[in-house]
Design a protein around this motif. Sequence first.
Motif, mmCIF file in Angstrom:
data_model
loop_
_atom_site.group_PDB
_atom_site.id
_atom_site.type_symbol
_atom_site.label_atom_id
_atom_site.label_comp_id
_atom_site.label_asym_id
_atom_site.label_seq_id
_atom_site.Cartn_x
_atom_site.Cartn_y
_atom_site.Cartn_z
ATOM 1 N N PRO A 204 0.176 -1.909 0.204
ATOM 2 C CA PRO A 204 -0.426 -0.250 0.178
ATOM 3 C C PRO A 204 0.920 0.886 -0.264
ATOM 4 C CG PRO A 204 -0.130 -0.936 2.488
ATOM 5 C CD PRO A 204 0.471 -2.040 1.934
ATOM 6 N N GLY A 205 2.226 1.373 0.564
ATOM 7 C CA GLY A 205 2.559 1.892 0.352
ATOM 8 C C GLY A 205 4.731 2.359 -0.797
ATOM 9 N N TRP A 206 5.072 3.552 -0.124
ATOM 10 C CA TRP A 206 6.234 3.399 -1.545
ATOM 11 C C TRP A 206 7.113 2.664 -0.989
ATOM 12 C CZ3 TRP A 206 11.125 4.696 0.729
ATOM 13 C CH2 TRP A 206 11.078 5.160 1.931
ATOM 14 N N LYS A 207 7.360 2.699 0.390
ATOM 15 C CA LYS A 207 8.194 1.657 0.962
ATOM 16 C C LYS A 207 7.543 -0.028 1.040
ATOM 17 C CE LYS A 207 10.062 2.893 5.006
ATOM 18 N NZ LYS A 207 10.166 3.326 6.656
ATOM 19 N N GLU A 208 6.942 -0.442 0.460
ATOM 20 C CA GLU A 208 6.823 -1.179 0.116
ATOM 21 C C GLU A 208 7.429 -1.800 -1.216
ATOM 22 O OE1 GLU A 208 4.099 -0.821 3.878
ATOM 23 O OE2 GLU A 208 4.329 0.120 1.368
ATOM 24 N N VAL A 209 6.832 -1.251 -2.076
ATOM 25 C CA VAL A 209 7.226 -1.292 -3.623
ATOM 26 C C VAL A 209 8.518 -0.812 -4.441
ATOM 27 C CG1 VAL A 209 4.606 -1.030 -4.571
ATOM 28 C CG2 VAL A 209 5.726 1.280 -4.244
ATOM 29 N N TRP A 210 8.917 -0.199 -3.279
ATOM 30 C CA TRP A 210 9.986 -0.134 -3.563
ATOM 31 C C TRP A 210 11.063 -0.864 -2.685
ATOM 32 C CZ3 TRP A 210 14.897 0.809 -5.274
ATOM 33 C CH2 TRP A 210 15.593 1.192 -4.863
ATOM 34 N N GLU A 211 10.865 -1.628 -1.402
ATOM 35 C CA GLU A 211 11.642 -3.081 -1.540
ATOM 36 C C GLU A 211 11.591 -3.662 -2.448
ATOM 37 O OE1 GLU A 211 9.942 -3.010 2.799
ATOM 38 O OE2 GLU A 211 10.879 -2.444 3.436
ATOM 39 N N ILE A 212 10.050 -4.135 -2.643
ATOM 40 C CA ILE A 212 10.094 -4.865 -3.658
ATOM 41 C C ILE A 212 10.780 -4.773 -4.999
ATOM 42 C CG2 ILE A 212 8.074 -5.835 -5.335
ATOM 43 C CD1 ILE A 212 5.820 -6.104 -2.965
ATOM 44 N N VAL A 213 10.761 -4.082 -5.537
ATOM 45 C CA VAL A 213 11.554 -2.944 -6.921
ATOM 46 C C VAL A 213 13.055 -3.398 -6.315
ATOM 47 C CG1 VAL A 213 12.746 -1.539 -7.905
ATOM 48 C CG2 VAL A 213 9.787 -2.056 -7.408
ATOM 49 N N ARG A 214 13.544 -3.009 -4.815
ATOM 50 C CA ARG A 214 15.112 -3.793 -4.946
ATOM 51 C C ARG A 214 15.131 -5.186 -5.338
ATOM 52 N NH1 ARG A 214 15.267 -3.153 0.880
ATOM 53 N NH2 ARG A 214 14.810 -5.053 1.060
ATOM 54 N N ASP A 215 14.433 -5.666 -5.024
ATOM 55 C CA ASP A 215 14.611 -7.560 -4.347
ATOM 56 C C ASP A 215 14.832 -7.746 -5.614
ATOM 57 O OD1 ASP A 215 15.143 -7.272 -2.060
ATOM 58 O OD2 ASP A 215 13.061 -7.546 -0.971
ATOM 59 N N VAL A 216 13.805 -7.197 -6.807
ATOM 60 C CA VAL A 216 13.832 -7.454 -7.970
ATOM 61 C C VAL A 216 15.135 -7.878 -8.949
ATOM 62 C CG1 VAL A 216 13.056 -7.259 -10.372
ATOM 63 C CG2 VAL A 216 11.372 -7.390 -8.298
ATOM 64 N N ASN A 217 15.669 -6.339 -8.441
ATOM 65 C CA ASN A 217 16.976 -6.384 -8.702
ATOM 66 C C ASN A 217 16.750 -6.501 -10.398
ATOM 67 O OD1 ASN A 217 20.144 -5.865 -8.060
ATOM 68 N ND2 ASN A 217 20.517 -7.358 -7.564
ATOM 69 N N LEU A 218 16.594 -5.787 -11.482
ATOM 70 C CA LEU A 218 17.005 -5.837 -12.295
ATOM 71 C C LEU A 218 16.827 -4.243 -12.848
ATOM 72 C CD1 LEU A 218 13.848 -8.371 -14.279
ATOM 73 C CD2 LEU A 218 16.216 -8.844 -13.996
ATOM 74 N N PRO A 219 17.399 -4.042 -13.970
ATOM 75 C CA PRO A 219 17.439 -2.455 -14.424
ATOM 76 C C PRO A 219 17.157 -1.925 -15.012
ATOM 77 C CG PRO A 219 19.056 -4.191 -16.101
ATOM 78 C CD PRO A 219 18.492 -4.992 -15.090
ATOM 79 N N ASN A 220 16.093 -2.875 -15.026
ATOM 80 C CA ASN A 220 14.180 -2.538 -15.986
ATOM 81 C C ASN A 220 13.609 -2.544 -16.030
ATOM 82 O OD1 ASN A 220 14.235 -5.323 -16.615
ATOM 83 N ND2 ASN A 220 12.222 -4.953 -18.485
ATOM 84 N N VAL A 221 13.136 -2.250 -14.174
ATOM 85 C CA VAL A 221 12.210 -2.948 -13.191
ATOM 86 C C VAL A 221 12.153 -1.522 -12.241
ATOM 87 C CG1 VAL A 221 10.780 -4.022 -11.944
ATOM 88 C CG2 VAL A 221 12.363 -5.245 -13.436
#
Length: 348
Positions: A179-196
């Motif tokens: 629901p918040g910016w922090k959760e999506v950032w942690e997910i994007v960080r963990d996906v760890n792809l240059p295009n995500v």
Amino acid sequence: MVPISRQSLQQIPLSYASCSIGCGASDTLPRKLEAISKAGFLSIELSFPDILEYGSQLLGHIIDPADFSELIPVAGEIRKLCDANALTIMMLQPFANFEGWPQGSIDRQDAFARARGWISIMKVVGTDLLQVGATDTPKEDISTSRETIVSDLRELGQLLAENDFRLAYENWCWSTHAPGWKEVWEIVRDVNLPNVGLCLDTFQSCGSEWGDPTTSSGLIESIPQDQLKANFDASMQDLIRTVPADKIYLLQISDAYKVSPPLEDKVIGGLRPRGRWSHDYRPMPYDGGYLPIEDFARAVLQTGFKGWFSMEIFDAGPEGKGKKYEMEAFARKAMENMQKLLKNCATE
């Protein structure tokens, strides 16, 4: 912390979501694009429902959302309309209910089939960016496991990378898992792809951390108001410190009405209160809203972000019952208010 000069803000490119203008059947996509262009916006977020609606007008029948043999030619016609109005297509949206389906399930197969279809549309309309929303799905139907979410988005990111396309992941304030910016950032960080990367949104983040449409104050009332403000300010500092500017792909702009009487705190029409709030009670900045959207936009800019600001509003009036307006005047006001927001975000 990056200082924000007024001169630097003049370089921010401005977009408008095609789904967030128009208030009747006569407000067709060609008329929307004309109004957006005349107001001075450079680009649009192309909404999939607009493709379906315009396609039904062109072809004279309702198009199945999964019939890409019909949708792709329609997308080609929309690109021609955008070219004629000197507009590019910055992003295709909103791709939802993608992540978390069980391995081997029909739902998961359908999600990836839909992804491949949307990629084919992206090729035709000339955008490299797909928005994916962190949606609200009952837990018995779909996993909210962080590991599963990350794995699914990584697989989608790799599919997009085959075409040099990018994925912009957005928190929705009623989402079960982000629901918040922090959760999506942690997910994007963990996906760890240059295009995500991230699609951030002033309404979605302020609406999850500050506002509550079920209370008379319009604020989260489970903690004292001074603590609420302190928590929000601390969250903005965390955003500035932790999110790299190059992982933010765009910032969507909208505010929210304080709902009176407050929304019932229950699921109605498949949506929890914040979902209903998002669908109908989101005006443009400085047009009746109350969320601290300047604070959020300023925090995003203080990361060093200088990318797209995109107006995405769903304004059915303070009572959520509908709002009539003339599109060209509305789009001009949206541009004026966007410029006011940018001016007010300057720190020097």
